[in-house]
Each structure stands twice: as C-alpha cells, then as structure tokens.
Design an enzyme around this catalytic site. Structure first.
Site, PDB file in Angstrom:
ATOM      1  N   GLU A 140       0.901  -1.255   0.100  1.00  0.00           N
ATOM      2  CA  GLU A 140       0.047  -0.031  -0.109  1.00  0.00           C
ATOM      3  C   GLU A 140       0.725   1.067   0.049  1.00  0.00           C
ATOM      4  OE1 GLU A 140      -3.176   0.721  -0.296  1.00  0.00           O
ATOM      5  OE2 GLU A 140      -4.161  -1.205   0.404  1.00  0.00           O
ATOM      6  N   SER A 400     -24.220 -26.648  54.926  1.00  0.00           N
ATOM      7  CA  SER A 400     -23.396 -26.840  56.014  1.00  0.00           C
ATOM      8  C   SER A 400     -21.895 -26.015  55.950  1.00  0.00           C
ATOM      9  CB  SER A 400     -22.899 -28.473  56.242  1.00  0.00           C
ATOM     10  OG  SER A 400     -24.051 -29.223  56.701  1.00  0.00           O
TER      11      SER A 400
END
Length: 748
Positions: A140, A400
C-alpha cells in the site's frame, strides 16, 4: 553557404540597422563577442526613445505579468482560506468505539457493538502480527515512514499510468490519506475530494506519530459488513486475535479494505482468494518472501463464513459495562484461558446433571482478592437454565458450609480444640431438635472428626455456646452478608443453612481462612495502568491460630470418589430440601467455590454437595494448570496435642443445652430471648432491673452477667439482675451438672 545573421534589438537603432548588426554587436553593443566593449556606444543612441510598437509590447507584457501575479496570489489566498476553512484535522476523538472487556493480559473477553451496530475495536501496532505490516507497507505505501502524508512519486506514477493506459492502474493514496478518508467519509470520487484528503493527510502527519496513524488505520479500515478494524476482522474471519496471523491470513487482511464488500469472504470467497493471491504475488515479485512460503500461503483456505464474537465471562462483562457506561475499555483480573476451562467444565457437568440444573464457579487469588474466573451459569444463552442470572451473586442457603467458621470461633474463644471431644447424640433446644444428615449419631467424637464428617449436632452445640448474634456479627465484620427472612433474628438453625449467602461472599470468607484470619474485598477491575488497586482495608475474621486450625482440619476431609485427598482444604454443603449443593476449598494460593442447583430454587432430590459439587471443585483445581500450593505453616502459639494431653477444660466440651443424665429437662434461659433489644425504665429513685427467667437444669442454678456471678436460683426460676449500663449484656446460667445456657441482649 550564405552567412546567417542574428537579428537582435539594439537601443536607438532602426529596423534596418538592427538587421545588419553582426554577432557581438547586437543586444548589448557595449559588449564584444567575448563580453568586452569593442566600441563606445554613442550618447545619441543611448538617449533615443523606444519605438511605439516596442512600448506597446512592453506595456502588454507588464499587464499580463500583473494579472498573472494577481491570479496566483488570489489562488494562493483562496487555497489558504479553503484550507483554513477545513478546520483542525480529524483525529477520531469523537468516534463511537465498541465497548470491550479484556482479561488481565489484554485478551478480549467480550466486545459490544457500537450504538449503530458496528464492530469497531481499537487496535495498536503491538496488537498485530509484524508480518502484516511487512505486507501492508509493501503493498500500500512503501514510503510511509518517509513522506509527510502525501507521496509525490506515487501521485506521479498513478498519473502516468492513467495517461498511458486510459484507466486507473494504481492509486496515489498513502495510508495517511486513507486514514483521512476513513475519518471524514465522502461518497464522491473527485479531484476536490482527493485534494481534501491530501490536505488532511498533511495536517494529520503534523499532529500524530506514524504509529498513531497506523493505529487509526488498524482500527478503522473496513473489512466487509459491519466490521471495522483489523481486530474485529480477525475475530470474525479467523476466530482469533491478530497477534498471530499466518501469511495467508495477513495477505487477506491487507487485500480486503481496498474493496471490502466485493471481496467479502462469506459472500465472494473466490474473489477474496484472488485478491489475497495478488498481494502474495506482489510480495513474490519483490523478492520479499520465499516462493515456497508463498505457495503454502496460497494453499490456505479462505474463510467462507463469519465466526461469532468472543463471549467469555458474559455476566462479569455485562455488570462491569453497566457500572461504568461512559467507558469503552474495561480491564479485568480474569484469566481468559482459565475462564474458558471453567465455562466448559460448568457446561459439561450441567448437561450431565439434567436440563434444569445450573452450575456456578468462582476462583480467586486469596492473597489479593483478585478474581481469576467467574462462571455465573452453565450456559448464558440457555433460557431453561436461567442462564443470564449470575448465580455467584444469588442469595442461597449455604447448607453446612458455615460450620468451619463456627468451629473457628470456638477455637478462637479457647473452649474448643481440634482434638476436643464432643457428644453427637440427640439434643433439643426448646422446639428445635437438630439431626444429622443421615439421621444417625456418632456418639463421642473429636471436633476434627465432627467437622470433617459435617455432623450437625456438634456444630449447633458450638454455635449455641458462641451465640448466633455474635456469629452473625463476626461474619458481617469480615465483609460478608448473611440474609435472614424478614423479621427473624439470628438463631441456631443458621449453622445448618438457615440463612442466605452468595457464593461470592462464601468464597471471600474461605479466602479469609486461607489468609490466616483476614479477608479482602474481591477485585475484578484493573486500573488504567493494568494493576489491581490495593484493597481499602483488610477485615478480621478469626485469629491466625484459629484460622490455621480450621484449614488443617478441612485438609483431612474425605475427598469425593476417585479424588486424591489431603491436597486442598474444602467443605461441602447441602441446603434443606436438596435445593443447593456447595463445595468450597482452598490451597496455599487460590480459593474456589462451586454451586449446583436450579436457579428457580426448586428441589432436586438426591443432589448433595459431596456427590455433586465436590467432584466439580476438584476438577476445577485440576484445570488451574498449576501445581497445588501447600497451606502456610502453623502460626506461633498453635497447640499440638492429643486429646489426653490437652488442658483439662479442653479435653471435653460440655454444652449447656445437652440433656442431663437424670430426668430433668435441659437448662434454658426462657427470658430474655437471645438477640432481644430491651428498653428498661426505672421508677423514680430506683435502678433499672432486668428479669431473667430460667427453665430446666438440676440443682442450684447460677446466673452470671458478662461472666460475673449475680444470683443463685434454687426453687424459684426467676430473678432480676441490674445491668451496669446500656449496651450489650451476656447472660449465662449454669447448673450443678455443668450444663450451661447463654444469651446476648442489648439494653437501652
């Protein structure tokens, strides 16, 4: 051959004279052929006026020059005004970015689309594979690092190719010009638009560094549909971050922004493949990449469909994004690989358990409180399992799992030791008669065995000795919250699950045991520097010796089937009616909690913590990918002794509520009830008195206030005592057999 004569202008000469001028004598007659004056110029010739034609020619030339200068100045002024009218360069500061939630290493947990439905994810140079930049700049903008926004050579090449071929062969836009176009989108393709991009590119280059410009390109380049930026594209097309791209993947991501809709792999995979291969061919022609590697890249398949965006820790992501909607970037303490492993674990186990059950898992680093993984449900998208409900924050009955904290307070108070003997036999507290889970009794056992076997009766005895109000207050002091039904005060049943708590608070409390008695808030958010803010404060849960003793006892709890024991300290729990199954455990570094059940609270017959949640807990520790860390050594002052070598008061625990050997009912303070708030009013001249009513027991009963004897009851069972003043008062009664009962009330 005839002689060519030059016709030059000589001031003061006629046309005929000028035509006869010899070389060296025209133009400037004062100079000879070599620039020396051969003859002096007559004064009459120097002062002779210009002919009319020459004067007109000179006047016209001057006028044209003035007009040209005016036009150039006007053009420059208009250009300057136009450039000034453009205003400051666009830098993307007002863009709407996708909200992104990251893990502690910057990996995406969950992104959100922008309000207009676009995936626009920020990206920087360090987020992308270096090979991508090698291809991008070569394809590019080769001189990206050298030009100031506009590349004249690229413009010249593009113009020459247009003139030669009659069509656009290559564009002259630089990456900076493309960024300008992305920041100021325009539909028209005109010379004015291109000129505007060039001006903007120069402006942008003056403000931003090259890496910042690359970052804008990486974040805004179009990749088809609603995908913007390389991060969104890599996730959608390849299902991964762009840090590690193959050569073929990098080439495809270079090619797509040039024509994102025409080259979309999900719609035109063949077009996308050809565009990718053109990028690779150019690299091969430039000799940048070896031919063999090019061939392998071309052989890579092109994706034919989009992948879903990441969806890790959705409950945490939704909550953090809702807490700070103004932020687009949220950094967390979570570890993405661990989150993936735990989410898969929860989903697999829930599928095996049944269609209506869900699983929640929470893992923390207990030294700092950092949350490493949080799984709020088995499947966020499963409506039948109420998947969008975060069960780590849901209030449920803990079964518990609070028993270790009850025994820990007994160890801290000094009336209990892991080797102290307790009686596991039928007992009644008024109308409340606790039973063990299997409806049997073990007889005389040590506190260690009672906790490891999760026996209910010994736990209730110890809680009665401590006082439910004091126990609830200590839990709140440690930063957790126990939720009771409206209007109910803390009672003995809370030791067996008769209260509500979240998995997050339970994990925080167990992390406090691992930290030898102090808790820190759970932290999930990192600051701007990527660090965990230090906790505002550490809160006290137990003293170090008591906390270590609890961990040492839980280390010997029997493991689930096919699991190795003695490696992690853990406790299981099952709520009343088989609605919740729990398992919480810790090693020397991490604490993990597991909850299993139906989010709607419906019972699941046969579901218990030991058989359902504990195997998931052990599997979670195995999936940490790190060795189990040993628990810390015993703190100074820890007492190691067998039952027979303990001090006499610690050898056997005698709860006051146990029935005596005779036929007398158990000793009990009937009034005031535990946790009562009493307003005492005295008559004039008298001191406010508190009435104490006692039932049961054998022989004389001694009434103590805050540990000091105040009265002795023989035949009657009611007495008045005088508090020292407003505040909390502990009332204790003891009979001749050694049975005791105690309540804590508030006098005001």
């Amino acid at each position: 051959m005839s002689q060519v004569r030059s016709v030059t202008y000589v001031p003061g000469c006629s046309r005929a004279e000028r035509s006869e001028a010899r070389p060296g004598e025209g133009g400037f007659p004062e100079l000879g052929a070599r620039g020396t004056p051969p003859h002096p110029v007559p004064s009459s010739a120097r002062n002779h006026p210009l002919p009319r034609g020459e004067r007109v020619f000179r006047a016209r030339s001057t006028f044209v020059a003035i007009i040209a200068a005016v036009l150039v100045a006007s053009a420059l002024g208009a250009g300057a005004l136009w450039v000034n009218s453009l205003g400051p360069p666009p830098l993307g500061k007002d863009l709407a970015w996708s909200t992104v939630v990251l893990d502690r290493d910057g990996r995406i947990l969950r992104p959100y689309a922008t309000p207009e439905g676009r995936w626009r994810l920020r990206a920087a140079r360090q987020d992308v594979d270096p090979r991508f930049f090698e291809l991008l700049l070569a394809y590019e903008d080769r001189r990206f690092r050298d030009h100031a926004g506009v590349d004249p050579r690229a413009f010249g090449r593009a113009a020459l190719q247009l003139a030669t071929n009659g069509r656009v062969v290559s564009g002259g836009s630089t990456l900076t010009m493309q960024v300008a176009r992305l920041l100021e989108p325009r539909t028209e393709r005109s010379l004015a638009a291109k000129l505007r991009q060039a001006v903007r590119a120069v402006q942008i280059e003056r403000v931003l560094s090259k890496d910042e410009i690359l970052g804008l390109y990486l974040s805004l380049a179009p990749y088809g549909g609603n995908l913007e930026g390389i991060r969104a594209a890599s996730l959608a097309w390849f299902g991964k971050e762009p840090r590690r791209l193959t050569l073929g993947e990098a080439a495809l991501l270079v090619a797509l922004p040039q024509s994102p809709e025409a080259r979309r792999p999900d719609r035109s995979p063949e077009t996308a493949r050809r565009a990718r291969d053109r990028v690779l061919d150019r690299m091969a022609a430039a000799g940048v990449i070896e031919p063999g590697e090019i061939d392998r890249a071309k052989a890579e398949p092109v994706p034919t469909g989009r992948r879903p965006m990441p969806m890790l820790a959705p409950h945490t992501a939704d909550r953090l994004a809702a807490e700070a909607p103004q932020k687009s970037l949220h950094r967390t303490t979570l570890e993405a690989p661990l989150q993936v492993a735990f989410e898969a674990l929860a989903k697999d186990r829930a599928a095996a358990l049944g269609p209506d059950l869900s699983v929640a898992v929470l893992a923390v680093e207990h030294a700092t409180g950092e949350v490493l993984a949080r799984v709020g449900s088995a499947d966020w998208a499963d409506a039948r399992r109420a998947g969008q409900v975060d069960m780590t924050l849901a209030v449920r009955s803990p079964g518990s799992t609070l028993k270790p904290l009850i025994f820990g307070l007994g160890f801290e108070d000094g009336f209990l030791h892991p080797e102290t003997l307790l009686d596991d036999r039928p007992v009644r507290y008024g109308a409340y008669a606790p039973e063990n889970f299997d409806l049997t009794f073990q007889g005389t056992v040590t506190a260690r065995k009672a906790l490891q076997l999760s026996l209910n009766v010994p736990a209730v005895q110890v809680l009665d000795k401590i006082g439910p109000n004091r126990f609830a207050a200590r839990i709140a002091q440690a930063g957790a919250r126990l939720v009771l039904p409206p209007g109910e005060a803390p009672g003995l049943a809370m030791g067996l699950g008769g209260t509500g708590i979240t998995l997050a608070d339970l994990v925080r409390l167990y992390g406090g045991l691992a930290r030898l008695g102090t808790t820190v808030p759970l932290a999930e958010r990192l600051d701007e520097a990527g660090l965990v803010p230090p906790p505002e404060q550490t809160l006290r849960l137990l003293d170090p010796v008591a906390a270590w003793s609890v961990g040492n006892v839980l280390l010997g709890a029997p493991p689930p089937e096919n699991a190795v024991g003695g490696r992690i300290a853990f406790k299981t729990g099952t709520s009343y009616g088989y609605r919740d199954a729990w398992a919480v455990g810790f090693d020397g570094r991490r604490t993990i909690g597991v909850w299993v059940g139906r989010p709607d609270g419906a019972p699941v017959p046969g579901m218990i913590g030991r058989g359902t949640a504990a195997p998931i807990l052990f599997d979670a520790f195995a999936r940490l990918g790190k060795p189990i860390a040993p628990l810390p050594p015993a703190p100074r002052g820890t007492l190691f002794a067998s039952t027979g070598k303990l001090p006499l008061p610690l050898q056997r625990f005698r709860p006051g509520a146990l029935p005596s050997a005779g036929s007398e009912p158990p000793l009990k303070i009937v009034f005031p009830p535990n946790g009562a708030r009493l307003e005492l009013a005295a008559e004039a001249g008298e001191t406010a008195a508190l009435a104490v009513k006692v039932a049961g027991g054998s022989g004389p009963v001694t009434v103590l206030m805050d540990g000091l004897p105040r009265a002795t009851l023989r035949d009657r069972r009611t007495v008045t005592v005088t508090p020292d003043g407003p505040g909390f008062v502990r009332l204790t009664v003891t009979d001749s057999s050694g049975a005791t009962d105690s309540v804590l009330v508030r006098v005001q």
